[in-house]
Structures are given as structure tokens and as C-alpha cells.
Enzyme design. Structure first.
Site, PDB file in Angstrom:
ATOM      1  CD  GLN A  66      -3.146  -0.984  -0.051  1.00 10.03           C
ATOM      2  OE1 GLN A  66      -3.579   0.269   0.194  1.00 10.03           O
ATOM      3  NE2 GLN A  66      -3.548  -1.852   0.143  1.00 10.03           N
TER       4      GLN A  66
ATOM      5  CG  ASN B 276      -6.514  -6.096  -1.145  1.00  5.27           C
ATOM      6  OD1 ASN B 276      -7.268  -5.217  -2.052  1.00  5.27           O
ATOM      7  ND2 ASN B 276      -4.688  -5.854  -0.472  1.00  5.27           N
TER       8      ASN B 276
ATOM      9  CB  CYS C 160      -8.286  -0.734  -5.465  1.00  7.47           C
ATOM     10  SG  CYS C 160      -7.947  -1.477  -6.590  1.00  7.47           S
TER      11      CYS C 160
ATOM     12  CD  GLU D 162       1.038 -11.503  -3.654  1.00 10.62           C
ATOM     13  OE1 GLU D 162       1.635 -10.922  -5.170  1.00 10.62           O
ATOM     14  OE2 GLU D 162      -0.046 -11.207  -3.159  1.00 10.62           O
TER      15      GLU D 162
END
Length: 279
Positions: free
Chosen positions: A144, A239, A267, A189
Site C-alpha cells: 500500500q 484483496n 480498490c 500470493e
């Protein structure tokens, strides 16, 4: 594509001064380079974008992307040496870079696996402090950009998860990793460097209840959940990028009876995320 105009960014209020300083130095370097900038790949040129990453600790990483076109290894080595010279002994010294990376790329974006990030100067990683944890960041790892905002986000996730010491947290698209007081954390990930960072971050901060899986969520998650027989409550946090979650990920989450709670961080909620919500 003929109306591309380059404007200076030094009037922008939402860009940190250090970022503008590095960008101005890079512009000066390109202006003095015998090689042209590369805007449209098929029209030639070499110097491409610059990514600047800074942390609240004062670290600065610069990543220069370069299109090799027809250049050989010797000519490439010369350009890398000139870039390093500029930022370590030339006008770019004022930037005081912690890390200077160089990446040869013939595509819009390359991963480290497709084309390695080459460290020309300084430290391989920069470090950030979030919620009293020291976190390592590699050039390819997502983190971030607003550290203060990230702290608010992580606290909110901790509260909304309703997790306690018996909860297992499944963090899908986990990036460099963030830790909560739970019995276990499992992170997935796709970026290999981010997984390496996550493992280092957990170990460095003395957190031993984490395990991280490298790979695409749609490949790793169905396999992981189909054999899930743990009785502990499971909270999933997703996310994803603006492309949203792959349908195989959505299906795996829906089919797993152990998942009591799902947190979706987006987002761009009005885009593909809305499709995911309906699914």
C-alpha cells in the site's frame, strides 16, 4: 497515439517531494543520454518508465525500465554503468537512493521471473514500519502506497474479522503479509518476491503461526480448501487487483463450509468486484 505530451509533475500536491526529485533527475539523465526515450515500442527508443518507492523510514527505491531493442550485452552494460554513475556520483546523488534497480522489458510490464530486476546500487530491499512491525519490500512486491491509510485498513480488517485466538485467517492475494493475533494465518500470493518478503517479515517480527503459498489463487485455493478438515473457524480476506477474483476462487470460497466470514477489500468496487459480490 500522436498526441502524447510530457509535462512536469513538480506542481502536483499529491506526489511526495522525493518522488518529484528522483523523476526530475531521471529526466535530466535521459536528456543527456545518446539513447532516445521509448514511448511506442515499435518506434524504437530505450528509456521507459521510472518507479519510485519511498517509506516513512526515509528509504527510497528507484526502478528504471529499459527497452533493449537490438542492443547487445556490452551496450546494455554501458548504459547500466552510466545510470549507476549518474545516481551515485553524478547529479542524481542528491536523491540519496537506498536502492537503484534496472529492468530490461519488451512488454508493458514484466515480472521478476520474466525479466529479473537487476540491482545496480544499494540495498536489495527497502523497509517500512506498519503497526509497530518492520516490513521488507522487494521491487516486484505490492505494498500500500499510503502507510497511514494501510494502518487504518489493517485495523479495520482485524475488527471486521471478529477473529480470536482460535481463528484461522486465510489471506488471499496477501502481498508482503500483515499479521493479526490469530491461531494461524495462511497467505496466498502470485508474486514470488512478495512471498519471500512475507516469510522474512513473519520471521523477523517473531511471528511463527504463518504459512505462505506461492502461486495463482485460482490454482492454489481450490486445492487447499477441498482437503480442509480443520474444525477451527475460518475467516477469508480477499484483496484482488481491479480484475477481481477468478471464478474458481469464488467457487472454492462458496463451497468451503468452514468459512464463516468473508472480507472483500477492493480498490475499485464498481468494476469487476461487483460481479464477484453477486457471485
Amino acid at each position: 497515439a500522436r498526441n502524447i505530451v510530457c509535462v512536469k509533475a513538480n506542481h502536483m500536491e499529491n506526489i511526495p517531494p522525493k518522488h518529484k526529485q528522483v523523476a526530475q533527475c531521471y529526466e535530466e539523465f535521459i536528456r543527456h543520454s545518446p539513447l532516445d526515450p521509448c514511448i511506442l515500442f515499435h518506434e524504437g527508443g530505450h528509456w521507459r518508465e521510472l518507479v519510485v518507492r519511498t517509506t516513512s523510514r526515509g528509504d527510497t527505491m528507484a526502478i528504471v525500465t529499459f527497452h533493449p531493442q537490438e542492443l547487445g550485452q556490452e551496450a546494455l552494460a554501458t548504459q547500466k554503468a552510466l545510470l549507476k554513475e549518474f545516481f551515485t556520483r553524478g547529479p542524481g546523488t542528491v536523491c540519496a537512493l537506498t536502492s537503484l534497480y534496472f529492468q530490461e522489458s519488451t512488454m508493458t510490464r514484466c515480472s521478476h521471473e520474466q525479466s529479473p530486476f537487476q540491482l545496480l546500487h544499494g540495498q536489495p530491499h527497502i523497509f517500512e514500519e506498519v503497526l509497530s512491525l518492520k516490513l521488507r519490500i522487494s521491487p516486484d512486491a505490492f505494498f500500500q502506497v499510503n502507510t497511514g491509510g494501510a494502518e487504518v485498513l489493517y485495523r479495520a480488517v482485524g475488527e471486521l474479522s471478529h477473529a480470536d485466538g482460535d481463528t484461522v485467517l486465510l489471506d488471499i492475494c496477501c502481498g508482503t503479509g500483515e499479521q493479526w493475533p490469530l491461531s494461524e494465518i495462511i497467505g496466498i500470493e502470485v508474486v514470488e518476491q512478495a512471498i519471500e518478503d512475507a516469510r522474512w517479515n513473519a520471521a523477523f517480527n517473531g511471528i511463527s503461526n504463518c504459512e505462505f503459498h506461492s502461486g495463482k489463487a485460482e490454482a492454489v485455493l481450490p486445492q487447499l480448501l477441498s482437503s480442509w478438515e480443520d474444525a477451527r473457524p475460518l475467516v477469508a480476506v480477499v484483496n484482488p487487483s481491479r480484475a477481481g477474483l477468478h471464478y474458481r476462487v469464488v467457487r472454492a470460497i462458496r463451497n468451503c463450509k468452514s468459512i464463516r466470514r468473508l472480507l472483500y477489500i477492493s480498490c475499485k468496487p464498481e468494476g469487476e468486484a461487483m460481479r464477484n459480490f453477486l457471485e
